[in-house]
Design a protein around this motif. Structure first.
Motif, PDB file in Angstrom:
ATOM      1  N   GLY A  51       0.704  -1.269  -0.080  1.00  0.00           N
ATOM      2  CA  GLY A  51      -0.032  -0.082  -0.037  1.00  0.00           C
ATOM      3  C   GLY A  51       0.905   1.114   0.052  1.00  0.00           C
ATOM      4  O   GLY A  51       2.117   1.093   0.089  1.00  0.00           O
ATOM      5  N   PRO A  52       0.469   2.180  -0.144  1.00  0.00           N
ATOM      6  CA  PRO A  52       1.164   3.731  -0.015  1.00  0.00           C
ATOM      7  C   PRO A  52       1.495   3.940   1.238  1.00  0.00           C
ATOM      8  O   PRO A  52       1.081   3.413   2.006  1.00  0.00           O
ATOM      9  N   SER A  53       2.518   4.775   1.208  1.00  0.00           N
ATOM     10  CA  SER A  53       3.465   4.817   2.435  1.00  0.00           C
ATOM     11  C   SER A  53       3.121   6.167   2.923  1.00  0.00           C
ATOM     12  O   SER A  53       3.514   6.644   4.131  1.00  0.00           O
ATOM     13  N   THR A 159      14.061  -1.834   0.589  1.00  0.00           N
ATOM     14  CA  THR A 159      14.870  -1.822   1.724  1.00  0.00           C
ATOM     15  C   THR A 159      14.938  -3.640   2.160  1.00  0.00           C
ATOM     16  O   THR A 159      13.901  -4.123   1.222  1.00  0.00           O
ATOM     17  N   ARG A 160      15.537  -4.054   2.843  1.00  0.00           N
ATOM     18  CA  ARG A 160      15.494  -5.234   3.267  1.00  0.00           C
ATOM     19  C   ARG A 160      14.101  -5.443   4.353  1.00  0.00           C
ATOM     20  O   ARG A 160      13.870  -4.035   4.685  1.00  0.00           O
ATOM     21  N   ASP A 169      10.678   2.514   6.707  1.00  0.00           N
ATOM     22  CA  ASP A 169      10.841   4.017   6.003  1.00  0.00           C
ATOM     23  C   ASP A 169      11.970   4.749   6.338  1.00  0.00           C
ATOM     24  O   ASP A 169      12.554   5.420   5.574  1.00  0.00           O
ATOM     25  N   ALA A 170      12.516   4.599   7.636  1.00  0.00           N
ATOM     26  CA  ALA A 170      13.774   5.132   7.735  1.00  0.00           C
ATOM     27  C   ALA A 170      14.976   4.642   7.160  1.00  0.00           C
ATOM     28  O   ALA A 170      15.945   5.534   6.995  1.00  0.00           O
ATOM     29  N   ALA A 171      14.996   3.386   6.851  1.00  0.00           N
ATOM     30  CA  ALA A 171      16.083   2.612   6.157  1.00  0.00           C
ATOM     31  C   ALA A 171      16.039   3.162   4.894  1.00  0.00           C
ATOM     32  O   ALA A 171      17.054   3.671   4.115  1.00  0.00           O
ATOM     33  N   TYR A 175      19.207   5.296   3.034  1.00  0.00           N
ATOM     34  CA  TYR A 175      20.061   4.582   1.892  1.00  0.00           C
ATOM     35  C   TYR A 175      19.649   5.148   0.698  1.00  0.00           C
ATOM     36  O   TYR A 175      20.469   5.028  -0.397  1.00  0.00           O
ATOM     37  N   ALA A 176      18.351   5.650   0.412  1.00  0.00           N
ATOM     38  CA  ALA A 176      18.071   6.162  -0.940  1.00  0.00           C
ATOM     39  C   ALA A 176      17.431   7.452  -0.800  1.00  0.00           C
ATOM     40  O   ALA A 176      16.857   8.123  -1.840  1.00  0.00           O
TER      41      ALA A 176
END
Length: 177
Positions: A51-53, A159-160, A169-171, A175-176
């Motif tokens: 779904g949307p974040s 993300t993983r 979300d934080a990852a 990273y991106a």
């Protein structure tokens, strides 16, 4: 599909590691040192969601283990966009490996569909999410993801798996970003 490399540890390296370990330290050959890896998750025991974040061009995907016992999926979700070749790439870059999903537990990943610096894009009507590259996965239409005009894609990343959506979300931001 994504090409994955497996990391093998030669037996000689295990001996060197065992000899270098402090006295009493757990080694791969120590009794009880390594907990056995749970079995691979059966696709039928997994519930896949997407779904949307709440952020532009970003989705959140999750896998819930509906089984009574822990099982493992791949540490990176397989996310394929329409008929485009190849899945979203993992950030940070990683190799294939097991990721434990607790019984009745869920894991989450964040997916960025469109690089903010993209000068090109494709628009697809669906995406497929799987917890393991050997699984068929579940298909989600663009409208069900809050993108009624299609999913805009260019150099997608994922993300993983993480234990919470906020951590995923934080990852992705880290990273991106």
């Amino acid at each position: 599909m994504r090409i994955r490399t497996e990391l093998a540890v030669p037996a000689a390296l295990l001996v060197v590691l065992a000899l270098a370990a402090p006295a009493g330290a757990a080694t791969p050959s120590s009794a009880g040192a390594v907990a056995p890896t749970p079995p691979k998750c059966r696709e039928s025991s997994l519930k896949i969601s997407a779904g949307p974040s709440g952020r532009p061009e970003t989705l959140r995907v999750s896998v819930t283990n509906r089984g009574a016992h822990a099982c493992v999926i791949d540490r990176v979700p397989t996310v394929v966009f329409g008929d485009l070749d190849g899945p979203a790439l993992p950030v940070p870059e990683t190799v294939s490996g097991p990721y434990r999903v607790p019984a009745r537990g869920s894991v989450h990943a964040a997916v960025r569909t469109l690089d903010p610096a993209a000068t090109e894009l494709r628009v697809v009507d669906r995406l497929i999410v799987a917890g393991d590259p050997a699984h068929r996965g579940r298909t989600f239409g663009a409208a069900s993801l809050g993108m009624p005009d299609g999913i805009r894609v260019w150099e997608p990343v994922t993300t993983r798996w993480h234990r919470s959506g906020a951590a995923a979300d934080a990852a992705l931001e880290r990273y991106a970003g």
